[in-house]
Write a protein that holds these residues in place. Structure first.
Motif, PDB file in Angstrom:
ATOM      1  N   UNK A  34       0.837  -1.203   0.000  1.00 31.56           N
ATOM      2  CA  UNK A  34       0.000   0.000   0.000  1.00 31.56           C
ATOM      3  C   UNK A  34       0.870   1.251   0.000  1.00 31.56           C
ATOM      4  N   UNK A  35       1.970   1.210   0.760  1.00 37.45           N
ATOM      5  CA  UNK A  35       2.888   2.343   0.775  1.00 37.45           C
ATOM      6  C   UNK A  35       3.498   2.595  -0.590  1.00 37.45           C
ATOM      7  N   UNK A  36       3.860   1.533  -1.301  1.00 35.76           N
ATOM      8  CA  UNK A  36       4.389   1.679  -2.660  1.00 35.76           C
ATOM      9  C   UNK A  36       3.331   2.276  -3.576  1.00 35.76           C
ATOM     10  N   UNK A  37       2.122   1.762  -3.478  1.00 34.22           N
ATOM     11  CA  UNK A  37       1.024   2.231  -4.336  1.00 34.22           C
ATOM     12  C   UNK A  37       0.756   3.721  -4.134  1.00 34.22           C
ATOM     13  N   UNK A  38       0.795   4.181  -2.878  1.00 32.73           N
ATOM     14  CA  UNK A  38       0.480   5.576  -2.581  1.00 32.73           C
ATOM     15  C   UNK A  38       1.554   6.537  -3.077  1.00 32.73           C
ATOM     16  N   UNK A  39       2.764   6.037  -3.324  1.00 36.26           N
ATOM     17  CA  UNK A  39       3.835   6.903  -3.832  1.00 36.26           C
ATOM     18  C   UNK A  39       3.899   6.924  -5.357  1.00 36.26           C
TER      19      UNK A  39
END
Length: 248
Positions: A34-39
């Motif tokens: 999710x952290x990767x997706x949000x960036x």
């Protein structure tokens, strides 16, 4: 061991504590992705799914090539987390991820990436199995586990060579080796070294094939007779010192 198998089998499926431990690991991977997706920039990411066919893989490669040049760190982190997650929970399809590494990063970077993620994922599976895997292994592979335990007990003096042989050849599935090794008391340092070194030849074959992804007709084309024979030859060489020492 049979007595243990009966005791453990009676506890299958997993206890609530064991399910909680596995769920915590899953949650960690989900939050990381999710952290990767949000960036990443706003876009249509409907193409992002685990590839199950060569066609799926080609579509994923075509979309990710653009992102790999502009968002290299995010693609690398996302790739690593997906691969490690798949290895940890024995999800089929890592061969497609290895092909993708070759298609996106080339031979040398691709091999390094695959060996790193495969070793990390195998290690994660090893420790998760050590924590909660005993009932699963006894339930799913009782005969294979008995064979593996007997072989490990017989080869304690040259265990690294034997584990290298298993990693280099298709004698036992890598998934089974990952989850069963802590159950039969294979020390982690031996497991780690055998995995790190032993996966290199197969990773090279797969990653190199990923560079010419469009020419690959089926997954079976990856391992022709020559490739399998070469891996067995390397495996036999790796176990030869143990055989010689036993004959003396």
């Amino acid at each position: 061991m049979k007595g243990k198998g009966g005791d453990v089998g009676s506890r299958f499926p997993l206890s609530s504590r064991e399910v909680a431990a596995a769920s915590t690991v899953v949650l960690g991977f989900v939050l990381g992705l999710l952290g990767v997706y949000l960036t990443m920039p706003a876009s249509d990411y409907s193409f992002l799914k685990l590839p199950r066919t060569l066609e799926d893989l080609q579509i994923l490669r075509d979309h990710l090539e653009t992102y790999t040049s502009d968002y290299t760190a995010q693609v690398l982190v996302g790739y690593c987390m997906v691969y490690i997650f798949m290895q940890t929970f024995m999800i089929p399809g890592t061969v497609f991820m290895s092909l993708l590494a070759g298609a996106l990063f080339g031979v040398f970077k691709g091999v390094a990436l695959v060996v790193f993620t495969a070793t990390a994922g195998a290690s994660s599976c090893y420790f998760l199995s050590k924590l909660i895997g005993r009932p699963l292994v006894f339930s799913l592979w009782p005969d294979k586990l008995s064979f593996f335990q007997e072989q490990v007990a017989r080869r304690r003096g040259g265990l690294l060579n034997y584990m290298l042989f298993l990693r280099l050849t298709p004698t036992l599935p890598n998934t089974f080796i990952n989850v069963a090794s802590p159950i039969v008391d294979v020390p982690y340092h031996i497991f780690f070294l055998a995995t790190l070194i032993g996966l290199v030849p197969a990773a090279y074959v797969t990653v190199k094939a990923g560079i010419a992804l469009g020419e690959l007709q089926s997954i079976e084309d990856l391992y022709d007779f020559n490739s399998i024979a070469t891996l067995f030859l390397i495996g036999i060489v790796s176990i030869t010192p143990t055989l010689i020492s036993k004959s003396k």
